[in-house]
Design a protein around this motif. Structure first.
Motif, short mmCIF file in Angstrom:
data_model
loop_
_atom_site.label_atom_id
_atom_site.label_comp_id
_atom_site.label_asym_id
_atom_site.label_seq_id
_atom_site.Cartn_x
_atom_site.Cartn_y
_atom_site.Cartn_z
N ILE A 150 0.87 -1.17 0.00
CA ILE A 150 0.00 0.00 0.00
C ILE A 150 0.91 1.23 0.00
O ILE A 150 2.08 1.13 0.41
N PRO A 151 0.41 2.40 -0.44
CA PRO A 151 1.27 3.59 -0.50
C PRO A 151 1.86 3.95 0.85
O PRO A 151 1.18 3.88 1.89
N ILE A 152 3.15 4.30 0.84
CA ILE A 152 3.81 4.76 2.05
C ILE A 152 3.37 6.20 2.31
O ILE A 152 3.45 7.04 1.42
N ARG A 153 2.90 6.48 3.51
CA ARG A 153 2.43 7.82 3.85
C ARG A 153 3.59 8.64 4.42
O ARG A 153 3.98 8.46 5.57
N PHE A 154 4.10 9.53 3.58
CA PHE A 154 5.14 10.46 4.01
C PHE A 154 4.41 11.70 4.56
O PHE A 154 3.79 12.46 3.80
N THR A 155 4.51 11.88 5.86
CA THR A 155 3.74 12.96 6.51
C THR A 155 4.60 14.14 6.96
O THR A 155 4.06 15.12 7.47
N LYS A 156 5.89 14.02 6.79
CA LYS A 156 6.78 15.13 7.13
C LYS A 156 6.93 16.01 5.89
O LYS A 156 7.58 15.63 4.92
N LEU A 159 8.10 2.37 -7.35
CA LEU A 159 7.37 3.61 -7.67
C LEU A 159 6.23 3.25 -8.61
O LEU A 159 6.44 2.63 -9.65
N TYR A 160 5.02 3.67 -8.23
CA TYR A 160 3.84 3.31 -8.99
C TYR A 160 3.25 4.53 -9.71
O TYR A 160 3.30 5.66 -9.21
N LYS A 161 2.68 4.23 -10.89
CA LYS A 161 1.91 5.21 -11.65
C LYS A 161 0.64 4.51 -12.13
O LYS A 161 0.71 3.55 -12.89
N LEU A 176 4.81 5.74 -3.72
CA LEU A 176 5.88 4.80 -3.39
C LEU A 176 5.35 3.79 -2.39
O LEU A 176 4.62 4.15 -1.46
N GLN A 177 5.70 2.52 -2.57
CA GLN A 177 5.23 1.50 -1.63
C GLN A 177 6.24 0.37 -1.52
O GLN A 177 7.07 0.17 -2.42
N VAL A 178 6.17 -0.35 -0.37
CA VAL A 178 7.01 -1.54 -0.16
C VAL A 178 6.46 -2.65 -1.04
O VAL A 178 5.27 -2.93 -1.05
N TYR A 179 7.35 -3.30 -1.77
CA TYR A 179 6.94 -4.34 -2.71
C TYR A 179 7.17 -5.71 -2.07
O TYR A 179 8.20 -5.98 -1.47
#
Length: 243
Positions: A127-133, A174-176, A212-215
């Motif tokens: 699932i998408p990595i949530r970059f919150t910074k 990296l996903y599109k 971006l997500q962990v594969y």
């Protein structure tokens, strides 16, 4: 007989009061005066025209006449051959500066960029990595609640990520639009902090999403961040699509 011959001879001789005209053959007496009792003959026919005479000499040139009216313009002639290029002339003096122009319309600058970081090491695979910074997200095209970048301006974009690897191996993608475009794998070295990174150029249509997500499974979930180690995700528009 002798007397008769003498009389005839006297009659044949011209008188002193008479004139003679020489002809081609005989001499005829010409009567003179009214006393002779002579009558004029009938006038003869006019003679034939004589042969024309030769041309006379050219006369003296006359005075120059007045200028005549202009004639009608003739048809346009054919284009002549190009002449030889002349020698370059000397440089002229600078001209007078022109008037200042009116202010033009300012060109619209298309902007779309973000740069974010990971605040916690807790990530869930697939699932998408949530970059919150948030480092930069002025246009708000990145959504920190979903971890996705949403394309609002079609064009060419540059994306990059730098991942701190710790405790486990890392494999990120990296996903599109639900399709993996780029993979990065890094093997964790025991008791050591490592780095993994990747970058790519992508053309995006309006509405496309990038994240971006962990594969794979959790065995490749070594994405890490703390107060001295960062994992970042960045993207920005290079140029927009004018069409």
């Amino acid at each position: 007989m002798l007397l008769l011959g003498a009389v005839l001879l006297l009659l044949a001789l011209p008188s002193h009061g008479q004139e003679t005209i020489e002809g081609p053959e005989v001499l005829l007496p010409v009567p003179k005066g009214a006393c002779a009792g002579w009558m004029a003959g009938i006038p003869g026919h006019p003679g034939h025209n004589g042969t024309p005479g030769r041309d006379g000499r050219d006369g003296t040139p006359g005075e120059k006449g007045e200028k005549g009216d202009p004639g009608f313009a003739g048809p346009k002639g054919d284009t002549g051959e190009t002449g030889v290029t002349g020698v370059e002339g000397s440089r002229g003096f600078p001209g007078i500066p022109g008037r200042k122009g009116e202010p033009g319309e300012s060109a619209y600058v298309y902007r779309s960029a973000f740069s974010v970081g990971l605040e916690t090491r807790v990530t869930i695979p697939n699932i998408p990595i949530r970059f919150t910074k948030i480092f930069y997200n002025q246009q708000n095209h990145y959504d920190d609640t979903t971890g996705k970048f949403y394309c609002n301006i079609p064009g060419l974009y540059y994306f990059s990520y730098h991942i701190t690897v710790y405790l486990k191996d890392v494999k990120v993608s990296l996903y599109k639009k639900d399709k993996a475009m780029l993979f990065t794998y890094d093997q964790f070295q025991d008791k050591n902090v490592d780095q993994a990174s990747g970058s790519v150029l992508l053309y995006l249509e309006k509405g496309d999403q990038v994240w971006l997500q962990v594969y794979g499974d959790g065995e490749n979930n070594g994405v890490y961040a703390d107060n001295v180690h960062d994992s970042t995700f960045t993207g920005f528009l290079l140029y927009h699509d004018i069409e």
